[in-house]
Design an enzyme around this catalytic site. Structure first.
Site, mmCIF file in Angstrom:
data_model
loop_
_atom_site.group_PDB
_atom_site.id
_atom_site.type_symbol
_atom_site.label_atom_id
_atom_site.label_comp_id
_atom_site.label_asym_id
_atom_site.label_seq_id
_atom_site.Cartn_x
_atom_site.Cartn_y
_atom_site.Cartn_z
ATOM 1 N N ARG A 109 0.846 -1.187 0.000
ATOM 2 C CA ARG A 109 0.000 0.000 0.000
ATOM 3 C C ARG A 109 0.884 1.241 0.000
ATOM 4 N NH1 ARG A 109 -3.632 2.654 4.813
ATOM 5 N NH2 ARG A 109 -5.055 3.866 3.494
ATOM 6 N N HIS A 110 0.426 2.286 -0.668
ATOM 7 C CA HIS A 110 1.140 3.571 -0.678
ATOM 8 C C HIS A 110 1.322 4.111 0.733
ATOM 9 C CE1 HIS A 110 -2.492 5.815 0.346
ATOM 10 N NE2 HIS A 110 -3.138 5.024 -0.498
ATOM 11 N N THR A 114 -1.056 9.887 3.397
ATOM 12 C CA THR A 114 -1.377 11.195 2.843
ATOM 13 C C THR A 114 -2.060 12.042 3.924
ATOM 14 O OG1 THR A 114 -3.635 10.657 2.157
ATOM 15 C CG2 THR A 114 -1.860 10.054 0.622
ATOM 16 N N TRP A 158 -5.071 13.134 3.740
ATOM 17 C CA TRP A 158 -6.420 12.604 3.901
ATOM 18 C C TRP A 158 -6.413 11.327 4.728
ATOM 19 C CZ3 TRP A 158 -10.265 13.128 -0.781
ATOM 20 C CH2 TRP A 158 -10.551 14.481 -0.977
ATOM 21 N N GLN A 198 -10.389 8.385 0.082
ATOM 22 C CA GLN A 198 -9.664 9.037 -1.005
ATOM 23 C C GLN A 198 -10.132 8.574 -2.385
ATOM 24 O OE1 GLN A 198 -5.337 10.158 0.367
ATOM 25 N NE2 GLN A 198 -5.697 8.005 0.779
ATOM 26 N N ARG A 222 0.018 9.265 -5.061
ATOM 27 C CA ARG A 222 0.484 8.707 -3.791
ATOM 28 C C ARG A 222 1.161 7.352 -3.996
ATOM 29 N NH1 ARG A 222 -5.167 8.929 -3.955
ATOM 30 N NH2 ARG A 222 -6.363 7.027 -3.470
ATOM 31 N N GLU A 263 -7.217 2.865 -7.080
ATOM 32 C CA GLU A 263 -8.026 2.631 -5.884
ATOM 33 C C GLU A 263 -9.498 2.477 -6.239
ATOM 34 O OE1 GLU A 263 -8.657 1.386 -3.220
ATOM 35 O OE2 GLU A 263 -8.053 2.720 -1.571
ATOM 36 N N ARG A 279 -25.610 1.144 7.216
ATOM 37 C CA ARG A 279 -25.372 -0.168 7.818
ATOM 38 C C ARG A 279 -25.734 -1.285 6.852
ATOM 39 N NH1 ARG A 279 -26.694 2.742 12.441
ATOM 40 N NH2 ARG A 279 -28.955 2.510 12.151
#
Length: 199
Positions: free
Chosen positions: A9-10, A13, A15, A22, A58, A79, A102
């Site tokens: 995973r990158h 960031t 965010w 993101q 990213r 993503e 939910r």
């Protein structure tokens, strides 16, 4: 001969720090994120793997820092698209949407944000790439996103993404899958550390 794909995973960031979704928003690594990735060390066994990455900044920045060589952008590694929810926070959405949220989250692989993708849709675009890699042979490292890695893991572990996953995945680690000629992933080794921190 077995084809291995190592997913990373990158790095973090801004965010990520704010716990915002993101998706396709092209957020760069934060200053803290670049500093964190600079502490990661790629185990020598992966240095010969061909390098690929999501085209989002990213992931490209993470590949540049971690791999120290160019990585081939692969659109299939983008993503999961969160559509109208990009930039939002899950706790806020849960409070705002209540039962509807939910029920959506309970759909697991078919959880779908408005104008977005479900994890099953992510798999539908990632598995053909894995099949291509499996048929071609050769080991690869892919710098990508949490949503992509979770979807591949779900397929490999036969997890429908409801309830707790069979394994807890670290996000500062390498997750390696064996890839068949049909693109089907199987867990090989998970949570191979990129840092000296204990698992």
């Amino acid at each position: 001969m077995t084809t291995l794909v190592a997913f990373v995973r990158h790095g973090p960031t801004g965010w990520n720090a704010e716990k915002r979704l993101q998706g396709r928003s092209d957020q760069p690594l934060s200053e803290a994120g670049r500093a964190a990735v600079a502490t990661w060390r790629l185990p020598v066994e992966f240095t010969s793997f061909s390098a690929h990455c999501s085209p989002l900044r990213r992931a490209v920045e993470t590949a540049d820092i971690l791999l120290r060589r160019p990585a081939l952008p692969e659109p299939a590694l983008l993503e999961m698209r969160y559509g109208a929810w990009e930039g939002r926070r899950l706790p806020d959405l849960r409070e705002e949407l209540g039962d509807a949220m939910r029920e959506n989250e309970a759909r697991g692989l078919d959880f779908t944000p408005p104008d977005g993708e479900s994890p099953r849709m992510v798999l539908a675009r990632v598995l053909p790439l894995l099949a291509q890699w499996g048929a071609a042979g050769g080991n690869r490292i892919a710098i990508t996103h949490k949503g992509v890695i979770r979807a591949v893991y779900a397929a490999a572990a036969d997890w429908n993404m409801t309830g707790r996953p069979p394994d807890k995945l670290r996000w500062d680690a390498i997750h390696v899958f064996e890839i068949g000629a049909d693109g089907a992933p199987r867990p090989h080794r998970l949570n191979i550390p990129l840092t000296d921190d204990p698992l």
